[in-house]
Design an enzyme around this catalytic site. Structure first.
Site, PDB file in Angstrom:
ATOM      1  CE  LYS A 216      -3.311   3.158   1.198  1.00 11.96           C
ATOM      2  NZ  LYS A 216      -2.245   4.214   1.533  1.00 11.96           N
ATOM      3  CG  ASP A 235      -7.059   2.576   0.478  1.00 14.84           C
ATOM      4  OD1 ASP A 235      -8.423   2.257   0.361  1.00 14.84           O
ATOM      5  OD2 ASP A 235      -6.930   3.701  -0.217  1.00 14.84           O
TER       6      ASP A 235
END
Length: 274
Positions: A216, A235
């Site tokens: 991420k 996310d």
DNA sequence: AAACAGGCCTAAA
DNA sequence: TTTAGGCCTGTT
């Protein structure tokens, strides 16, 4: 000391969305409607009204820094066409409409990496507060129109602060990750080189070598600073989006060169439903 | 009060 | 290779 440049506002350009979509943590909207923040060690004030964009800057800085930073050199109409070719269903169309005007900023790689390390398990107001605290404590100050501003500290300054210095600012377990990033980027990782010579996949692999940087954080750095528009950060919000609209799975390798911009539309769309 | 917030690490199946 | 806890801190 700086002039206000006026330029024609291109299609698909909306400052409120650009600075409110979560890619940058150092900008606030002033009472006069201008967005103000520090980037590349300088102050940027930028506003829009109708078909005009106003940039408080010298024309030299505009050409050298802000034009690219604000992606005013990019045709989002073409990008949107390409995105539509890579998605099934009408969700992307609705998201694109909702998020129309978002542009991916071309931010400073080191600051972006650190900002998204800081973002872990934090909400946006707190991310902003922490990035600002780290800048205020360890960044270089400069003055503009009688006020003092702080650049985000470089890697040497972060190393100088040390883990304890960073923890004192309440960065928590992220302090060690910032130190790890500063060490790696001083030795075997070269962010500029990733930007200029690496593919998205190579860059992802490289950034994930840093302790505290996973897919991420790496994807966000690749997308928001290193020019890898095919990076698709997943996310919690994007996970929800994938579950909700794409049956729980979305092959991110099939989304084309501008997958990351599509991600921003989907992210903005899902968040503004709240 | 417990869960969560734009994850990641580590240990254990 | 995947899954569960734990993690700093702050807010709801």
């Amino acid at each position: 000391m700086s002039d206000i440049l006026t330029i024609k506002r291109p299609d698909h350009f909306d400052l409120d969305k650009i600075f409110d979509c979560g890619q940058s943590f150092r900008f606030e909207k002033n009472a006069d409607g201008f967005w103000e923040g520090v980037a590349f060690g300088r102050l940027l004030r930028v506003g829009q009204d109708g078909d005009k964009v106003y940039i408080r800057s010298t024309s030299d800085d505009y050409e050298k820094i802000w034009k690219k930073y604000l992606s005013l050199d990019t045709d989002y109409g073409l990008i949107n066409e390409d995105i539509l070719k890579h998605f099934e269903g009408d969700v992307i169309r609705r998201a694109m409409e909702a998020g129309d005007g978002i542009r991916i900023l071309r931010q400073d790689p080191w600051e972006t990496l650190c900002s998204f390390i800081i973002s872990q398990n934090n909400n946006i107001p707190r991310i902003k507060a922490l990035v600002s605290a780290v800048s205020g404590a360890y960044g270089k100050s400069f003055e503009c129109d009688g006020a003092v501003y702080y650049a985000f500290p470089g890697r040497e300054a972060i190393l100088g602060a040390g883990e304890d210095g960073l923890k004192a600012l309440k960065t928590g377990f992220r302090a060690g990750y910032l130190i790890s990033a500063a060490e790696m980027c001083g030795e075997n990782i070269d962010l500029e080189r990733i930007r200029d010579e690496y593919t998205y996949e190579q860059g992802l692999e490289e950034l994930c070598k840093i302790k505290g940087v996973g897919p991420k954080v790496a994807s966000c750095t690749l997308l928001f600073a290193l020019g890898k528009t095919s990076a698709f950060p997943v996310d919690v919000w994007i996970k929800r989006t994938i579950d909700k609209y794409f049956g729980g799975k979305l092959d991110i390798t099939s989304l084309g060169e501008y997958a990351g911009i599509a991600q921003q539309y989907l992210f903005y769309y899902e968040r503004t439903l709240q």
